[in-house]
Design a protein around this motif. Structure first.
Motif, mmCIF file in Angstrom:
data_model
loop_
_atom_site.group_PDB
_atom_site.id
_atom_site.type_symbol
_atom_site.label_atom_id
_atom_site.label_comp_id
_atom_site.label_asym_id
_atom_site.label_seq_id
_atom_site.Cartn_x
_atom_site.Cartn_y
_atom_site.Cartn_z
ATOM 1 N N THR A 64 0.876 -1.166 0.000
ATOM 2 C CA THR A 64 0.000 0.000 0.000
ATOM 3 C C THR A 64 0.914 1.217 0.000
ATOM 4 O OG1 THR A 64 -1.639 -1.200 1.312
ATOM 5 C CG2 THR A 64 -1.859 1.203 1.215
ATOM 6 N N ARG A 65 0.701 2.110 -0.958
ATOM 7 C CA ARG A 65 1.540 3.313 -1.085
ATOM 8 C C ARG A 65 0.691 4.571 -0.952
ATOM 9 N NH1 ARG A 65 6.630 2.129 -3.339
ATOM 10 N NH2 ARG A 65 6.730 0.096 -4.369
ATOM 11 N N ARG A 66 1.318 5.574 -0.382
ATOM 12 C CA ARG A 66 0.729 6.904 -0.336
ATOM 13 C C ARG A 66 0.903 7.522 -1.720
ATOM 14 N NH1 ARG A 66 2.849 9.537 4.733
ATOM 15 N NH2 ARG A 66 4.732 9.687 3.498
ATOM 16 N N GLY A 67 0.212 8.586 -2.020
ATOM 17 C CA GLY A 67 0.276 9.248 -3.324
ATOM 18 C C GLY A 67 1.678 9.644 -3.742
ATOM 19 N N ASP A 68 2.577 9.929 -2.792
ATOM 20 C CA ASP A 68 3.953 10.314 -3.139
ATOM 21 C C ASP A 68 4.872 9.099 -3.330
ATOM 22 O OD1 ASP A 68 4.408 9.386 -0.575
ATOM 23 O OD2 ASP A 68 5.102 11.310 0.235
ATOM 24 N N GLY A 69 4.301 7.883 -3.256
ATOM 25 C CA GLY A 69 5.091 6.665 -3.455
ATOM 26 C C GLY A 69 5.590 6.018 -2.177
ATOM 27 N N THR A 70 5.463 6.681 -1.048
ATOM 28 C CA THR A 70 5.909 6.119 0.227
ATOM 29 C C THR A 70 5.127 4.850 0.546
ATOM 30 O OG1 THR A 70 6.392 8.338 1.054
ATOM 31 C CG2 THR A 70 6.165 6.592 2.705
ATOM 32 N N VAL A 71 5.843 3.775 0.898
ATOM 33 C CA VAL A 71 5.196 2.518 1.257
ATOM 34 C C VAL A 71 4.614 2.650 2.664
ATOM 35 C CG1 VAL A 71 5.538 0.056 1.679
ATOM 36 C CG2 VAL A 71 6.715 1.159 -0.236
ATOM 37 N N LEU A 72 3.308 2.447 2.771
ATOM 38 C CA LEU A 72 2.618 2.506 4.061
ATOM 39 C C LEU A 72 2.548 1.131 4.712
ATOM 40 C CD1 LEU A 72 -0.354 4.799 3.009
ATOM 41 C CD2 LEU A 72 1.694 5.455 4.296
ATOM 42 N N ALA A 73 2.407 0.094 3.906
ATOM 43 C CA ALA A 73 2.318 -1.278 4.421
ATOM 44 C C ALA A 73 2.801 -2.229 3.345
ATOM 45 C CB ALA A 73 0.881 -1.610 4.813
ATOM 46 N N GLU A 74 3.416 -3.331 3.784
ATOM 47 C CA GLU A 74 3.895 -4.339 2.843
ATOM 48 C C GLU A 74 3.844 -5.696 3.526
ATOM 49 O OE1 GLU A 74 7.666 -5.213 -0.120
ATOM 50 O OE2 GLU A 74 7.845 -3.632 1.389
ATOM 51 N N THR A 75 3.402 -6.690 2.805
ATOM 52 C CA THR A 75 3.382 -8.058 3.312
ATOM 53 C C THR A 75 3.597 -9.001 2.146
ATOM 54 O OG1 THR A 75 2.196 -9.613 4.747
ATOM 55 C CG2 THR A 75 0.884 -8.431 3.103
ATOM 56 N N SER A 76 3.912 -10.240 2.456
ATOM 57 C CA SER A 76 4.094 -11.226 1.384
ATOM 58 C C SER A 76 3.530 -12.568 1.833
ATOM 59 C CB SER A 76 5.567 -11.365 1.004
ATOM 60 O OG SER A 76 6.304 -11.891 2.083
ATOM 61 N N ALA A 77 3.267 -13.403 0.859
ATOM 62 C CA ALA A 77 2.784 -14.763 1.101
ATOM 63 C C ALA A 77 3.553 -15.696 0.183
ATOM 64 C CB ALA A 77 1.286 -14.854 0.828
#
Length: 114
Positions: A64-77
């Motif tokens: 999930t990224r903010r409009g400026d590209g900053t990653v707000l959340a990341e997960t993997s499976a």
């Protein structure tokens, strides 16, 4: 007639497609989805590595990224995927008593009972 065909209504179709890869080979990371809802952007990528002659290990990443590209959340499976070709799937359906046709990665079965 096999047990699988008995579970379909007479004349009912079954439509399946097989997921790539068709062989145990590396799949470079690729984007398979993205959407922007409100402000945040949601994206998914996937990659795979062989784990045996008939299997790969998929890694799916979600961000999930903010409009400026900053990653707000990341997960993997990660999960193991057993490879099946459309022809192999069609053979299994035929063994269960279901008539089949193959169209590239699509397998269409029809219960022969009518």
């Amino acid at each position: 007639m096999g047990g699988g065909a008995q579970r379909l209504a007479p004349g009912a179709p079954v439509v399946l497609n097989v997921q790539p890869p068709a062989a145990a080979e590396p799949v470079p990371e690729f984007p398979w989805m993205s959407a922007t809802v409100g402000g945040p952007a949601y994206e998914g990528t996937g990659s795979a590595e062989p784990t045996g002659p008939d299997s790969v290990r998929w890694r799916m990443r979600y961000r999930t990224r903010r409009g400026d590209g900053t990653v707000l959340a990341e997960t993997s499976a990660d999960y193991t995927w057993w490879i099946v070709t459309a022809e192999g799937l069609a053979a299994e359906l035929m063994a269960a008593g279901i008539d089949t046709a193959v169209d590239e990665d699509l397998v269409i079965g029809m219960n022969p009972r009518s």
